[in-house]
Design an enzyme around this catalytic site. Sequence first.
Site, short mmCIF file in Angstrom:
data_model
loop_
_atom_site.label_atom_id
_atom_site.label_comp_id
_atom_site.label_asym_id
_atom_site.label_seq_id
_atom_site.Cartn_x
_atom_site.Cartn_y
_atom_site.Cartn_z
N GLU A 1 15.59 10.49 5.64
CA GLU A 1 15.45 11.08 4.67
C GLU A 1 15.60 12.53 5.42
OE1 GLU A 1 11.45 14.06 2.79
OE2 GLU A 1 11.88 11.83 4.23
N ASP A 2 15.89 12.49 6.34
CA ASP A 2 16.31 13.53 7.18
C ASP A 2 17.76 13.98 8.35
OD1 ASP A 2 13.91 14.59 6.41
OD2 ASP A 2 12.47 14.33 7.77
N ASP B 1 -30.03 13.93 10.75
CA ASP B 1 -30.09 12.05 11.10
C ASP B 1 -28.08 12.18 11.41
OD1 ASP B 1 -29.56 12.41 8.28
OD2 ASP B 1 -29.01 10.45 7.37
#
Length: 502
Positions: A83-84, A272
């Site tokens: 992609e980059d 709790d």
Amino acid sequence: MKVRNEITEIYDQLIKQMRSYHPSSDFSMIQKAYEIAGEAHKEQKRKSGEPYFVHPMSVALILANLKLDKETIVAAILHDVVEDTDITVEDVEREFGHEVAFLVDSVTKLSNLSMEITQAQMSKEALKHESFRKLIMAMSRDIRVILIKLADRLHNMRTMQFQKPDRQVAISKETMDIYCPMAKRLGISIVQTDLEDLSMQYLYPEAYEAIKAKIEETEQSRRIFVNRIKAEIYSGLKEADVECDVEYALKHYFSIYRKMINKGKTLNEMYDIYALKVIVDSVRDCYVTLGVLHDLYKPVPGRFKDFIALPKSNMYQSLHTTLISSDGTLFEVQIKTREMHEVATYGILAHWKYGMPGENVQTLSGSQKEKAEWLSQILEWQQEISDTDEFIDLVKQDFNLFSETIYCFTPKGDAKSLPKGSCAVDFAYAIHSDIGNHAARCVINGRVCPMETVLNNGDQVEIITDSNQKGPVAEWIHFVKTGTAKNKIHKYIVEGKKERKP
């Protein structure tokens, strides 16, 4: 130099972690991916100003901590190169093989989806739905794709402080809506809870800070109490000849916040906010431990749950009980075997095999088999349903995220877990598609009832079929809750319309 040392340190942690669980001694492929991706990303920076390569290496380390195979780790290191950078999928396949190339390509397609849909001028809601569908498609074909994407999102959430406020909120909402439910459905609580808490910081900042402050304020007194109880439990189980480990686990902030909202309570009313986990060697020891604890402390009526006999839909198993100490303090205890503890933490990854996950279902463990069958079902829906909104609705229903689970039983005692509000039709399809398609009436707790009857927890249900019935009743689609039932009825309606066309 400092940055280089940081990346090198992440790499050293990665290899150390992989050596602790992976049977291979050859990590040359990891080294090769590290060198190629490091060179490809060397001029790129993140919004924080640090080198971009810190991100893929951090994603790989997250996956190594989840004990993933080498191919997944390599794909994580390379997950942004196509992609980059100038590196192509073909380059990845040539250097690392088809398996790694497939994973990188699948993650890249998911990342590029926003650009494709923006060009098509789709609305934000359509974008979110189409992204969700793409994720489900990828997950059903190879679950490792979504695991890389979950790790990618987790590291991005951990560095969210460098984004603009509006992006922080938008990304956190998407994380809460899509990625947290997916991690929950796969049972990977170690990822789910981190994503929820990180998202909560930006979606509900005031509640987050209030819970954080209150927990820090009461930590010392709580530790003193817990240490006393742990010592009493160890002593009691030693007398019963039960080997155990007792762990103190503070519940995650979003879990506390969700309980406060659901129960309409303030933080001061919540007892709790933590649990003691008693981890033993066998199922028998779980029930022996329960007896010992109920002898040591008074149990709170109505607060016992047996998730061993009736596991949750994501295969979580444990005994839960709430007890009252000698000074009147209420506290929760979870009792489980070591294997159950692993499954509760890592879900589908608890018994991960070092090969392709698409193995023959017959060779998988019980929890893996259930997940493999679930993923196959998702893929079947994907192929049968063209409408994205309908597909998303179906999958989200099947995630069973926003409703309680009930358990109903066949006359032979087989348990079926269903979303609260399910009817007898859902139960019929949970047994088998043919049972659902030919269901004529049902017998619930000995009484003949309509198929639309809503079931209650613990009901015994017998489905009476009619071989002359050609298919399900079309109106049932308005009553059913489960994705399986809705899809089968929808398919029958669509096919019926095709047959009626001249």
